[in-house]
Design a protein around this motif. Structure first.
Motif, PDB file in Angstrom:
ATOM      1  N   GLN A 171       0.753  -1.243  -0.004  1.00 42.68           N
ATOM      2  CA  GLN A 171      -0.048  -0.086   0.024  1.00 42.68           C
ATOM      3  C   GLN A 171       0.896   1.343   0.026  1.00 42.68           C
ATOM      4  OE1 GLN A 171      -2.317  -0.432   3.547  1.00 42.68           O
ATOM      5  NE2 GLN A 171      -0.868   1.043   4.822  1.00 42.68           N
ATOM      6  N   ARG A 172       0.554   2.276  -0.694  1.00 46.09           N
ATOM      7  CA  ARG A 172       1.067   3.425  -0.492  1.00 46.09           C
ATOM      8  C   ARG A 172       0.187   4.716  -0.817  1.00 46.09           C
ATOM      9  NH1 ARG A 172       5.371   4.324  -5.373  1.00 46.09           N
ATOM     10  NH2 ARG A 172       6.515   2.566  -3.980  1.00 46.09           N
ATOM     11  N   CYS A 173       0.260   5.919  -0.161  1.00 44.42           N
ATOM     12  CA  CYS A 173      -0.287   7.120  -0.579  1.00 44.42           C
ATOM     13  C   CYS A 173       0.234   7.850  -1.367  1.00 44.42           C
ATOM     14  CB  CYS A 173      -0.380   7.964   0.763  1.00 44.42           C
ATOM     15  SG  CYS A 173      -1.846   7.274   2.015  1.00 44.42           S
ATOM     16  N   ALA A 174      -0.489   8.146  -2.640  1.00 47.06           N
ATOM     17  CA  ALA A 174       0.233   8.808  -3.833  1.00 47.06           C
ATOM     18  C   ALA A 174      -0.224  10.017  -3.777  1.00 47.06           C
ATOM     19  CB  ALA A 174      -0.177   8.037  -5.237  1.00 47.06           C
ATOM     20  N   THR A 175       0.733  11.145  -3.801  1.00 44.57           N
ATOM     21  CA  THR A 175       0.379  12.302  -3.632  1.00 44.57           C
ATOM     22  C   THR A 175       0.496  13.097  -5.053  1.00 44.57           C
ATOM     23  OG1 THR A 175       2.819  12.721  -3.501  1.00 44.57           O
ATOM     24  CG2 THR A 175       1.315  12.511  -1.448  1.00 44.57           C
ATOM     25  N   SER A 176       0.430  12.488  -6.211  1.00 46.46           N
ATOM     26  CA  SER A 176       0.548  12.844  -7.641  1.00 46.46           C
ATOM     27  C   SER A 176       0.005  11.657  -8.331  1.00 46.46           C
ATOM     28  CB  SER A 176       1.914  13.541  -8.147  1.00 46.46           C
ATOM     29  OG  SER A 176       2.705  12.344  -8.076  1.00 46.46           O
ATOM     30  N   PHE A 177      -0.245  12.037  -9.667  1.00 48.17           N
ATOM     31  CA  PHE A 177      -0.617  11.040 -10.565  1.00 48.17           C
ATOM     32  C   PHE A 177       0.648  10.314 -10.829  1.00 48.17           C
ATOM     33  CE2 PHE A 177      -1.488   9.373 -15.162  1.00 48.17           C
ATOM     34  CZ  PHE A 177      -2.998   8.920 -14.611  1.00 48.17           C
ATOM     35  N   GLU A 178       1.669  10.589 -11.019  1.00 45.31           N
ATOM     36  CA  GLU A 178       2.961  10.075 -11.376  1.00 45.31           C
ATOM     37  C   GLU A 178       3.229   8.882 -10.224  1.00 45.31           C
ATOM     38  OE1 GLU A 178       3.961  14.172 -13.023  1.00 45.31           O
ATOM     39  OE2 GLU A 178       2.546  13.263 -11.490  1.00 45.31           O
ATOM     40  N   SER A 179       3.191   9.239  -9.052  1.00 47.35           N
ATOM     41  CA  SER A 179       3.499   8.342  -7.882  1.00 47.35           C
ATOM     42  C   SER A 179       2.411   7.389  -8.249  1.00 47.35           C
ATOM     43  CB  SER A 179       3.574   9.232  -6.754  1.00 47.35           C
ATOM     44  OG  SER A 179       2.428   9.677  -6.257  1.00 47.35           O
ATOM     45  N   MET A 180       1.297   7.517  -8.355  1.00 48.15           N
ATOM     46  CA  MET A 180       0.152   6.609  -8.311  1.00 48.15           C
ATOM     47  C   MET A 180       0.394   5.533  -9.464  1.00 48.15           C
ATOM     48  SD  MET A 180      -4.154   7.057  -8.430  1.00 48.15           S
ATOM     49  CE  MET A 180      -3.916   8.288  -9.607  1.00 48.15           C
ATOM     50  N   VAL A 181       0.749   6.001 -10.733  1.00 48.58           N
ATOM     51  CA  VAL A 181       1.058   5.393 -11.636  1.00 48.58           C
ATOM     52  C   VAL A 181       2.278   4.401 -11.324  1.00 48.58           C
ATOM     53  CG1 VAL A 181       2.045   5.042 -14.091  1.00 48.58           C
ATOM     54  CG2 VAL A 181       0.075   6.648 -13.584  1.00 48.58           C
ATOM     55  N   ASP A 182       3.327   4.859 -10.855  1.00 52.37           N
ATOM     56  CA  ASP A 182       4.688   4.144 -10.599  1.00 52.37           C
ATOM     57  C   ASP A 182       4.141   3.133  -9.361  1.00 52.37           C
ATOM     58  OD1 ASP A 182       6.116   5.807 -12.140  1.00 52.37           O
ATOM     59  OD2 ASP A 182       6.855   6.975 -10.404  1.00 52.37           O
ATOM     60  N   PHE A 183       3.480   3.268  -8.369  1.00 55.04           N
ATOM     61  CA  PHE A 183       2.920   2.312  -7.552  1.00 55.04           C
ATOM     62  C   PHE A 183       2.250   1.108  -8.178  1.00 55.04           C
ATOM     63  CE2 PHE A 183       0.008   0.340  -4.530  1.00 55.04           C
ATOM     64  CZ  PHE A 183       0.904   0.110  -3.566  1.00 55.04           C
ATOM     65  N   ALA A 184       1.207   1.442  -8.960  1.00 52.92           N
ATOM     66  CA  ALA A 184       0.616   0.598  -9.774  1.00 52.92           C
ATOM     67  C   ALA A 184       1.508  -0.407 -10.623  1.00 52.92           C
ATOM     68  CB  ALA A 184      -0.709   1.314 -10.783  1.00 52.92           C
ATOM     69  N   ALA A 185       2.400   0.358 -11.213  1.00 51.80           N
ATOM     70  CA  ALA A 185       3.236  -0.422 -12.206  1.00 51.80           C
ATOM     71  C   ALA A 185       4.177  -1.526 -11.235  1.00 51.80           C
ATOM     72  CB  ALA A 185       4.150   0.581 -13.006  1.00 51.80           C
ATOM     73  N   SER A 186       4.711  -0.858 -10.286  1.00 51.58           N
ATOM     74  CA  SER A 186       5.693  -1.609  -9.340  1.00 51.58           C
ATOM     75  C   SER A 186       5.032  -2.702  -8.519  1.00 51.58           C
ATOM     76  CB  SER A 186       6.446  -0.951  -8.312  1.00 51.58           C
ATOM     77  OG  SER A 186       5.369  -0.293  -7.319  1.00 51.58           O
ATOM     78  N   SER A 187       3.753  -2.737  -8.329  1.00 50.43           N
ATOM     79  CA  SER A 187       3.018  -3.629  -7.632  1.00 50.43           C
ATOM     80  C   SER A 187       2.377  -4.700  -8.672  1.00 50.43           C
ATOM     81  CB  SER A 187       1.576  -2.728  -7.207  1.00 50.43           C
ATOM     82  OG  SER A 187       1.976  -1.876  -6.162  1.00 50.43           O
ATOM     83  N   LEU A 188       2.017  -4.171 -10.023  1.00 49.63           N
ATOM     84  CA  LEU A 188       1.611  -5.422 -10.787  1.00 49.63           C
ATOM     85  C   LEU A 188       2.694  -5.887 -11.565  1.00 49.63           C
ATOM     86  CD1 LEU A 188      -1.684  -3.370 -11.987  1.00 49.63           C
ATOM     87  CD2 LEU A 188      -1.259  -5.133 -10.477  1.00 49.63           C
ATOM     88  N   GLY A 189       4.123  -5.318 -11.485  1.00 47.82           N
ATOM     89  CA  GLY A 189       5.223  -5.958 -12.365  1.00 47.82           C
ATOM     90  C   GLY A 189       5.446  -5.432 -13.932  1.00 47.82           C
ATOM     91  N   THR A 190       4.723  -4.545 -14.284  1.00 44.07           N
ATOM     92  CA  THR A 190       4.779  -3.967 -15.427  1.00 44.07           C
ATOM     93  C   THR A 190       4.029  -2.545 -15.558  1.00 44.07           C
ATOM     94  OG1 THR A 190       3.798  -4.243 -17.832  1.00 44.07           O
ATOM     95  CG2 THR A 190       2.514  -4.825 -15.943  1.00 44.07           C
TER      96      THR A 190
END
Length: 245
Positions: A110-129
């Protein structure tokens, strides 16, 4: 802060946060129901709150320049010109406590994303792509929509590659902050028809293993034992569900 205490804190401060952050206790995301009650022809009363009516999404660089930690609350209040005893300050403290709490049982990351970029980065790292896409609940009308009766027109399972996803929910804060976490909930696309003619294409998550410490009042209200049957809820318009392409 323990999650049960944090949930109680939300109930206590929600009324004062509401005016500043459009928090709605009767919003669509707070309406829980059993999977067996989700079928064409079923009816329920829902309140779709207006998406994107609140905080501004900051660029990644700008968001990263602002402290985001309970240890830095005085500096945060000063930087954002928020009075210490205000509802906005209470919202900041609540969201930071939630963001710093340990993951719930069953949540891999889990992570709190403070920008759209950080939200995409977390989704990508969690899903492996980085080949990911986001889905949201969509309504046929813009602006304020009243709390009203809706009829379910169709229910369609949403195919999810690999089954795991990342859900991101908007949290009360002076600028846009999304609480993101991994999930393996079953997801459906539900078409709803409102009494005023509004049509909704609502993402619906059904949790077979919802954490009793958070959802026990819901189970009690629904008259079922925690974890015995899937409990579902619609995703509000300001939530996103990330999955692999």
């Amino acid at each position: 802060m323990a999650r049960s205490l944090a949930a109680l804190l939300l109930l206590l401060i929600a009324p004062v946060i509401a005016s500043a952050y459009l928090y709605q206790e009767d919003s669509v995301g707070s309406a829980f129901f059993l999977k067996n009650d989700l079928y064409p022809g079923s009816r329920m009363t829902l309140h779709f709150t207006h998406a994107d009516a609140g905080a501004t999404v900051l660029p990644g660089g700008r968001a990263d320049s602002i402290p985001f930690s309970s240890a830095k609350i005085p500096e945060i209040l000063s930087r954002l010109s928020v009075p210490a005893g205000s509802p906005a300050a209470a919202a900041i403290r609540f969201t930071l406590a939630e963001c710093e709490a340990p993951p719930l049982a069953g949540v891999v990351a889990q992570r709190c994303a403070t920008s759209f970029e950080s939200m995409v980065d977390f989704a990508a790292s969690s899903l492996g792509t980085r080949e990911v896409r986001a889905m949201k609940t969509k309504l046929s009308k813009e602006g304020a929509i009243p709390r009203q009766a809706y009829m379910v027109e169709s229910v369609r399972p949403l195919p999810v590659a690999g089954r795991d996803m990342v859900a991101c929910h908007c949290m009360p804060y002076p600028y846009a902050v999304f609480g993101c976490h991994t999930t393996t909930a079953a997801v459906y696309t539900v078409i709803l028809a409102g009494a005023d003619g509004t049509k909704a294409e609502a993402l619906t998550a059904c949790h077979a293993d919802a954490t009793p410490g958070i959802f026990w009042p819901t189970y009690k209200k629904l008259g079922v034992a925690p974890g015995s049957v899937p409990v579902c809820h619609f995703l509000p318009q300001d939530s996103m569900l990330w999955m692999r392409n």
